[in-house]
Design a protein around this motif. Structure first.
Motif, PDB file in Angstrom:
ATOM      1  N   PHE A  28      32.038 -27.628 -52.227  1.00 16.40           N
ATOM      2  CA  PHE A  28      31.162 -27.993 -53.581  1.00 16.40           C
ATOM      3  C   PHE A  28      30.054 -27.291 -53.340  1.00 16.40           C
ATOM      4  N   MET A  58      26.551 -28.957 -52.821  1.00 16.49           N
ATOM      5  CA  MET A  58      26.102 -29.913 -51.855  1.00 16.49           C
ATOM      6  C   MET A  58      26.054 -29.440 -50.609  1.00 16.49           C
ATOM      7  N   ALA A  85      31.994 -36.450 -49.998  1.00 12.22           N
ATOM      8  CA  ALA A  85      32.081 -36.306 -51.502  1.00 12.22           C
ATOM      9  C   ALA A  85      33.048 -37.330 -52.184  1.00 12.22           C
ATOM     10  N   GLY A  86      34.076 -37.382 -51.621  1.00 12.08           N
ATOM     11  CA  GLY A  86      35.007 -38.439 -52.197  1.00 12.08           C
ATOM     12  C   GLY A  86      34.726 -39.910 -52.205  1.00 12.08           C
ATOM     13  N   ARG A 129      31.308 -40.920 -52.058  1.00 12.29           N
ATOM     14  CA  ARG A 129      30.231 -40.942 -52.610  1.00 12.29           C
ATOM     15  C   ARG A 129      30.616 -41.026 -54.171  1.00 12.29           C
ATOM     16  N   LEU A 130      31.596 -39.973 -54.377  1.00 13.92           N
ATOM     17  CA  LEU A 130      31.854 -39.935 -56.210  1.00 13.92           C
ATOM     18  C   LEU A 130      32.731 -41.259 -56.477  1.00 13.92           C
ATOM     19  N   ASN A 131      33.239 -41.999 -55.611  1.00 19.86           N
ATOM     20  CA  ASN A 131      34.019 -43.192 -55.833  1.00 19.86           C
ATOM     21  C   ASN A 131      33.137 -44.363 -55.785  1.00 19.86           C
ATOM     22  N   ARG A 165      36.679 -33.306 -45.526  1.00 22.77           N
ATOM     23  CA  ARG A 165      36.440 -34.066 -46.768  1.00 22.77           C
ATOM     24  C   ARG A 165      37.652 -34.692 -47.343  1.00 22.77           C
ATOM     25  N   ALA A 166      38.837 -34.006 -47.001  1.00 23.86           N
ATOM     26  CA  ALA A 166      40.152 -34.800 -47.340  1.00 23.86           C
ATOM     27  C   ALA A 166      40.320 -35.947 -46.329  1.00 23.86           C
ATOM     28  N   VAL A 185      38.253 -39.831 -47.067  1.00 18.47           N
ATOM     29  CA  VAL A 185      38.553 -40.847 -47.851  1.00 18.47           C
ATOM     30  C   VAL A 185      39.908 -41.512 -47.525  1.00 18.47           C
TER      31      VAL A 185
END
Ligand SMILES: Nc1ncnc2c1ncn2[C@@H]1O[C@H](COP(=O)(O)OP(=O)(O)OP(=O)(O)O)[C@@H](O)[C@H]1O
Ligand SMILES: [Mg+2]
Lengths: 313, 258
Positions: free
Chosen positions: B97, B100, B108-109, B111-113, B161-162, B165
């Motif tokens: 992203f 960021m 990101a995953g 935090r966005l969740n 990143r993957a 989560v």
């Protein structure tokens, strides 16, 4: 012109038999000459068109600055209104009109930007099928509405139908109608520039669509959206038809959007435009120069944000 | 935590065009499965049906079933967003992203969740970057933009990143196709390490890569363009590469394809 070189024999290895020379029977030399001529012709036409387009622009700028620029150098211009000043007297300022223009522009933006941005988000991120086509079509129509029609529409609604007085807020409503399509279209363009891979990247992390839009797409497009908003704002701030119909001029400072008259730079220009007395004429040019300056600043701010705020991809 | 994937009679469509026809396969937990096949045979389409990413394309739909252990991810009451948290994905082109920082990209995953706890996030940043073999390269510039990394680093950032989560399955669609040989090796090593914790499915055009990293290999093919792709043969990788039972597979891996 590199094309000329191909046709001449003045190349270092022109005599060598194995060199890919120009005389291979391909007609290279003829074609390149014709192209050079056409190239030159096109260049001349372009420059002429450019010059013709620049003439009126430079002319307008020159007359406004030469006739009204001096007014802006007087500090009273930025601090005083025209209260109690007649067309025979030198003095007073434009602060009432500047303030009115800025205030109406600000309120217009506050209303039009959320509506416009959300419409664009709907169209780009969610819109499928009939409804989206219909909304997009409506925005097209709205884009094409002349400002006088928007003004008359609000007049018919506000004054004729509801029986309200003409107030600054009615002007704002008309400006909102004019600003929404600009914001929708520019925001749409910016959202479409956000690569789809970013959305898919967020989806693949189990981020719901709305959160992807709010936290990934909008931040990526942010500076572009702001630029579009500022350019749209610059456009509506110079808009005059709604002001003439819905917002008559007054010489006094006004801050109430819902009662009384609110002066603006375009109406200040319009007010004295038939005057022959010098002090009033100077003020007309001064107001024009001020309006151009304000819009120039907004445009510059838009470009600066576009230039520095762009995320690196 | 790794899960078995059971695909039964899966068809994938783009509008009326059937891109993948009648695929049935089983993917064992804690293994690497490579999918190979000529361009346009539906490998990307198929792998995207495993985490319900296929249906984000307008008009795209899926028939058949995909079970993660015993849960059907296409059951009516299943939320695709939840499926994607369980089945992570790495794309062909690295897509950090751009707004960021490196650290924010990794989590990101999370935090966005909705995860906010700073210490938990910081731990997740380090753990995921270590797992993706990227920690040492970026630990001094966690607050710099993720887009400032090299292509190979960006791809490992996307892997970090993957896995941040904590998915149970990791799908990779040609994760090395945009990378140089060194970065490719780094990612292959990483895949071998990650195998102990995840079920991994990787699409690749690189036969050596498939042979190096995978336990099992599936060969997709299509009769001609415009026809749907099918799973032609699936077997242990060494078997596919030494002694495939179908002629088309042999032709493809030996380069005699046409
Ligand atoms: N978004 C889409 N809309 C319509 N058709 C698509 C779309 N994406 C892929 N297809 C079609 O589906 C078929 C399978 O494509 P897919 O991308 O799955 O192939 P692939 O095996 O991944 O190829 P490659 O090795 O080149 O990546 C192709 O015929 C392709 O044209
Ligand atoms: Mg593909």
């Amino acid at each position: 012109m590199t094309t000329i070189d191909l046709a001449s024999d003045a190349r270092p290895n022109a005599g060598r038999p194995d060199a890919p020379g120009p005389n291979l029977g391909l007609g290279l030399e003829h074609r390149s000459r014709g192209r050079a001529v056409r190239n030159q012709l096109a260049r001349i036409v372009m420059w002429t068109a450019f010059a013709i387009a620049m003439v009126p622009l430079a002319w307008i700028l020159w007359s406004v600055i030469s006739k009204g620029g001096a007014m802006l150098l007087d500090s009273h211009w930025w601090t005083n209104s025209q209260r109690g000043i007649t067309n025979r007297v030198v003095g007073g300022g434009a602060v009432h009109a500047i303030q009115g223009t800025l205030m109406q522009g600000l309120v217009t933006a506050v209303i039009a930007v959320p509506i416009g941005v959300m419409t664009a988000i709907y169209l780009v991120e969610y819109g499928r099928g009939r409804l989206a086509t219909a909304v997009s079509f409506m925005v097209d129509i709205l884009t094409g509405i002349p400002s006088i029609v928007a003004a008359l529409f609000i007049y018919a609604l506000w004054v004729t139908t509801f029986g309200f007085q003409r107030v600054a807020f009615a002007v704002v409503l008309a400006l909102v109608l004019l600003m929404i399509p600009v914001v929708v279209r520019s925001t749409e363009e910016m959202l479409k520039l956000v690569p789809n891979e970013l959305r898919e990247g967020a989806f693949a992390l189990g981020v719901p669509r709305w959160k992807t839009v709010v936290r990934v797409v909008l931040p990526t497009a942010f500076s572009g959206i702001i630029t579009g908003v500022l350019l749209g704002l610059a456009r509506v701030m110079g808009e005059t038809a709604p002001l003439l119909i819905l917002g008559p001029y007054t010489k006094n400072i006004a801050t109430n959007l819902f009662g009384g008259l609110m002066p603006t730079l375009p109406t200040m220009i319009n007010q004295d435009r038939t005057e022959v007395l010098q002090p009033a004429v100077d003020r007309v040019w001064g107001a024009a120069a001020t309006l151009i300056l304000l819009i120039l600043i907004l445009n510059l701010a838009g470009r600066l944000i576009a230039h520095f705020g762009r995320p690196k991809t | 935590m790794a899960k078995r994937i059971d695909v039964k009679n899966l068809n994938a469509y783009y509008g009326t065009f059937r891109a993948v026809e009648d695929v049935t396969m089983t993917i064992e937990p804690r293994s690497v499965t490579a999918l190979i096949g000529p361009s346009g045979c539906g490998k990307s389409t198929f792998i995207r049906t495993l985490n319900r990413m296929h249906e984000v394309i307008p008009g795209a739909r899926v028939e058949g079933s995909v079970h993660l252990d015993d849960a059907d991810i296409y059951a009516a009451n299943v939320d695709p967003v939840g499926v994607r948290r369980t089945v992570g994905m790495v794309f062909q082109r690295p897509n950090p992203f751009p707004t960021m920082s490196i650290a924010d990209n990794v989590v990101a995953g999370l935090r966005l969740n909705g995860l906010k706890n700073k210490t938990v996030l910081a731990e997740a940043v380090e753990a995921s970057l270590r797992a993706a073999n990227l920690w040492n390269e970026v630990k001094d510039r966690l607050n710099k933009p993720g887009a400032g990394l090299s292509g190979g680093q960006q791809q490992r950032l996307c892997i970090a990143r993957a896995i941040a989560v904590e998915p149970q399955v990791l799908l990779m669609d040609e994760p090395c196709s945009a990378l140089d040989p060194i970065s490719t090796l780094a990612i292959e090593d990483l895949i071998t390490e990650l195998k102990s914790r995840y079920t991994i499915v990787i699409v690749t055009h690189n036969m050596q890569q498939a042979a190096r990293v995978s336990d099992r290999t599936g060969f997709f093919n299509l009769v001609e363009t415009g026809q749907p792709g099918r799973l032609i043969e699936m077997d242990d990788t060494h078997k596919i590469f030494s002694n495939p039972s179908i002629r088309a597979t042999e032709d493809y891996i030996s380069g005699r394809f046409g």
